[in-house]
Write a protein that holds these residues in place. Sequence first.
Motif, PDB file in Angstrom:
ATOM      1  N   ALA A  96       0.819  -1.217   0.000  1.00  0.00           N
ATOM      2  CA  ALA A  96       0.000   0.000   0.000  1.00  0.00           C
ATOM      3  C   ALA A  96       0.851   1.265   0.000  1.00  0.00           C
ATOM      4  N   THR A 137       0.882   4.274  -2.695  1.00  0.00           N
ATOM      5  CA  THR A 137       0.637   5.663  -2.302  1.00  0.00           C
ATOM      6  C   THR A 137       1.689   6.579  -2.947  1.00  0.00           C
ATOM      7  N   ARG A 138       2.941   6.094  -3.013  1.00  0.00           N
ATOM      8  CA  ARG A 138       4.009   6.894  -3.620  1.00  0.00           C
ATOM      9  C   ARG A 138       3.770   7.090  -5.123  1.00  0.00           C
ATOM     10  N   LYS A 159       0.905   7.052  -6.614  1.00  0.00           N
ATOM     11  CA  LYS A 159      -0.256   7.926  -6.802  1.00  0.00           C
ATOM     12  C   LYS A 159       0.072   9.380  -6.482  1.00  0.00           C
ATOM     13  N   ALA A 160       1.165   9.602  -5.730  1.00  0.00           N
ATOM     14  CA  ALA A 160       1.543  10.970  -5.392  1.00  0.00           C
ATOM     15  C   ALA A 160       2.302  11.654  -6.533  1.00  0.00           C
ATOM     16  N   ARG A 188      -2.180  -7.072  -8.668  1.00  0.00           N
ATOM     17  CA  ARG A 188      -3.547  -6.958  -8.142  1.00  0.00           C
ATOM     18  C   ARG A 188      -3.726  -5.648  -7.387  1.00  0.00           C
ATOM     19  N   GLN A 189      -2.727  -5.321  -6.558  1.00  0.00           N
ATOM     20  CA  GLN A 189      -2.868  -4.114  -5.741  1.00  0.00           C
ATOM     21  C   GLN A 189      -2.725  -2.840  -6.568  1.00  0.00           C
ATOM     22  N   ALA A 224      -5.996  -2.506  -8.505  1.00  0.00           N
ATOM     23  CA  ALA A 224      -7.104  -2.202  -7.592  1.00  0.00           C
ATOM     24  C   ALA A 224      -7.066  -0.737  -7.177  1.00  0.00           C
ATOM     25  N   ALA A 225      -5.860  -0.164  -7.121  1.00  0.00           N
ATOM     26  CA  ALA A 225      -5.731   1.232  -6.708  1.00  0.00           C
ATOM     27  C   ALA A 225      -6.089   2.190  -7.837  1.00  0.00           C
ATOM     28  N   GLY A 226      -6.453   1.635  -8.993  1.00  0.00           N
ATOM     29  CA  GLY A 226      -6.871   2.490 -10.096  1.00  0.00           C
ATOM     30  C   GLY A 226      -5.736   3.039 -10.936  1.00  0.00           C
ATOM     31  N   PRO A 270      -8.655 -10.355 -11.862  1.00  0.00           N
ATOM     32  CA  PRO A 270      -9.632 -10.628 -12.917  1.00  0.00           C
ATOM     33  C   PRO A 270      -9.666  -9.497 -13.944  1.00  0.00           C
ATOM     34  N   GLN A 319      -3.518   9.024   3.840  1.00  0.00           N
ATOM     35  CA  GLN A 319      -3.362   7.767   3.109  1.00  0.00           C
ATOM     36  C   GLN A 319      -2.386   6.850   3.851  1.00  0.00           C
ATOM     37  N   ASP A 331      -2.739   3.132   5.431  1.00  0.00           N
ATOM     38  CA  ASP A 331      -1.794   2.051   5.086  1.00  0.00           C
ATOM     39  C   ASP A 331      -1.234   1.434   6.363  1.00  0.00           C
ATOM     40  N   GLY A 374     -10.761  -4.521  -3.472  1.00  0.00           N
ATOM     41  CA  GLY A 374      -9.566  -3.697  -3.645  1.00  0.00           C
ATOM     42  C   GLY A 374      -9.877  -2.311  -4.163  1.00  0.00           C
ATOM     43  N   LYS A 375     -11.084  -2.130  -4.704  1.00  0.00           N
ATOM     44  CA  LYS A 375     -11.442  -0.839  -5.327  1.00  0.00           C
ATOM     45  C   LYS A 375     -11.371   0.297  -4.295  1.00  0.00           C
ATOM     46  N   PRO A 376     -10.773   1.432  -4.712  1.00  0.00           N
ATOM     47  CA  PRO A 376     -10.647   2.529  -3.748  1.00  0.00           C
ATOM     48  C   PRO A 376     -11.958   3.293  -3.553  1.00  0.00           C
ATOM     49  N   GLN A 404      -8.891  -2.102   2.923  1.00  0.00           N
ATOM     50  CA  GLN A 404      -8.198  -1.523   4.088  1.00  0.00           C
ATOM     51  C   GLN A 404      -9.193  -1.154   5.177  1.00  0.00           C
TER      52      GLN A 404
END
Lengths: 391, 302
Positions: free
Chosen positions: A206, A210-211, A213-214, A236-237, A240-242, A263, B4, B8, B133-135, B147
């Motif tokens: 995570a 976050t880094r 996305k920043a 996956r992560q 999932a975070a877009g 998926p 954020q 985490d 997982g979707k934010p 989370q």
Amino acid sequence: MKHLTLGAAIFAALATPVMADDITVGFAIAKSGWMEAYDTPAATAAKIRIDEINAAGGLLGKQIKWIEADTRTDRAEAAKAGLEMVDQGAQMMVVSCDYDFGSPAALVAEGEGMNSFFLCAEDVKAGIQGVGPNAFSASVLAPVQGATMAEWSYNKRAARKAYVLEDTFIEYNKGICTGFDWMFPRLEGAEIVGRDTFKNDDASIASQITRIKALPQEPDVIMLCSVMPGAAAAVRQIRAAGINSLILNGSAVDGSYWLDATPDLSGFVVPVQGSIYGDDPRPEVEAFNVAYEKATGARPASQYAYPGYVLIDLWAKAVERAGTVDGAAVTAELEKMKDEPTAFGPRSFSSELHHQNTALMQIIEITNGKPGRVDEWRISEPVPMDVLITK
Amino acid sequence: MTLQLLFDALSLGGIYAIAALGIALIFGVMKLVNFAHGQFIAFAVFALIVPSTDAVAVMGLGAAPALVLVPALLAVGAGLAVASEYLVFRPLRNASPVALMVASFALGVVIQNVLLVFYGGRPKAISLWPDLGKPVQLLGAEVPMLQIIVICAVLLVLALLALMLKRSRIGLEMRAAAEDFGMARLLGVRANAVIAGAFALSGALAATVALVLVAQTGVADVRMGGQIMLIAFIATVVGGMGSLPGAVAAGFAIGAASVALQAALPIEARPFRDAFLYGLVILVLLLRPQGLFASASAKPRV
């Protein structure tokens, strides 16, 4: 006295169980433990090539026989397995995929002046540098895979801003990133905008996400230098975070078996030596896939079966040319190979490097959860020796 | 960005806290550091899929709706732990702590190899609740749904556990056993019930960690659980061996420190994140060798 003669006879029988007019290949590989999943496909492919050569009349007019011993995914057991193969009369040694687990047996072979081949090692150490002059690997070096991803994505997907996410678990990952770091900044207008590390078994990445996305702007590509299971978890992560950047990786994550982890994954690219999905433009590759399915009941699960086939192919050609299985003579013939054609593309060896520092790679892209070959690429110049060694 | 990072840290710390609690519970009642806890986690993960050595995993239990899946998996975890207690640790009840520890290592190896035999050595993909997982937007931060669920689940588990320990008879007996097992037995605490209860809870906590891990990463690997087990063990030491609140607090603290180090360290030092983390642990232990919240039984009597 009678017992002594009997003992000697039994000893003699044990010492030479192999018929003198056969050529014997010893497999000191993992048949149990976690490495087994990686060694068995490549070893099966090697045996398919052996069967083909035998069916076509053999090697130097003799049949090739194979014997094997289990390393149990253990370094100490690997050395014992190597010794066992030598005792049983092996004249060439095939060892585990990975440098750490294959080198103990390869060193035994080196000590006997025999050739050894790693099933699929992609670290430069698995050859002259880390074993000795008669050790080879039939796979493609990890930095070549990273460099291929860099140049291909630059030219075909207009990648200019890249982010590097390195899994510090094994040397292979480092190799992929080294190749990418060497190639990408050399390209006009291309820039690595950030980088981060994670560990393969991290419960969560995570904070790495976050880094990313920043960043002021989403990178065009993310070079993910990782292997299973961490790679699947990271993908996956990230998705999932877009984050929708094109994700690049090395050959190690080839195969569709892990796609359930994310998926409907799209925009994920790996370079491979041949396509397992039935869409490789070279008919020999598909012919091998069919032969593999006939031998095992299933198509190869990843490209890592292929180096096993290639190694026997190249070794047998060199033996034919040298007229002997003697290690030094065969090594000399292997080192003369320049773009030697194989079913999976040309291969070269030299007196400095017993690996591929450049290779024609097939590009596999996953779109909507379906992998398929989209392109092929060969890097414009080989990865230089100092990049390979100083990584 | 800061918010954020807080999420985490809380979610990673929550996973470590639940795992640490699983270890502290068993240590509390029988002075056993259960090194098989990581393999309990891996076993619960693999219980979701049909045993097969094929590369592609087929969901078994994992295909069930969450209302069935969650209790069933907790029961699998608890069942495995109770069976381990009955078959391995009960016959060794009076053995030395070292013998118990070695037995737990051996149990871990056995469980791992059973998984290898039935599932093969290749990591497998498991698609469990991918939508989690979707934010979602929360207080200006983009937080994955998972989370939030992890943080809520951790708080719920802790609240339930605290309630059970404070209010129920078995809870009272467990706390008494954790204080002084010999004395508690003399006063009529049922040793077998308390120990089996602690193992069942510990196993269910392992299954909880397994669920979170799978939902987060989407993979199953026979070696998974090992890293969490290590951190959880360290959390129980930092928290004070046998102290349940200590284990939880230290679990959260280690998770938070790990996230903070990942965010703050320069890129050259980041691969050594865990070295810094364990450096901090050593520092804490130098200042408080008995841990942050040492239980009364851990202190030597004068």
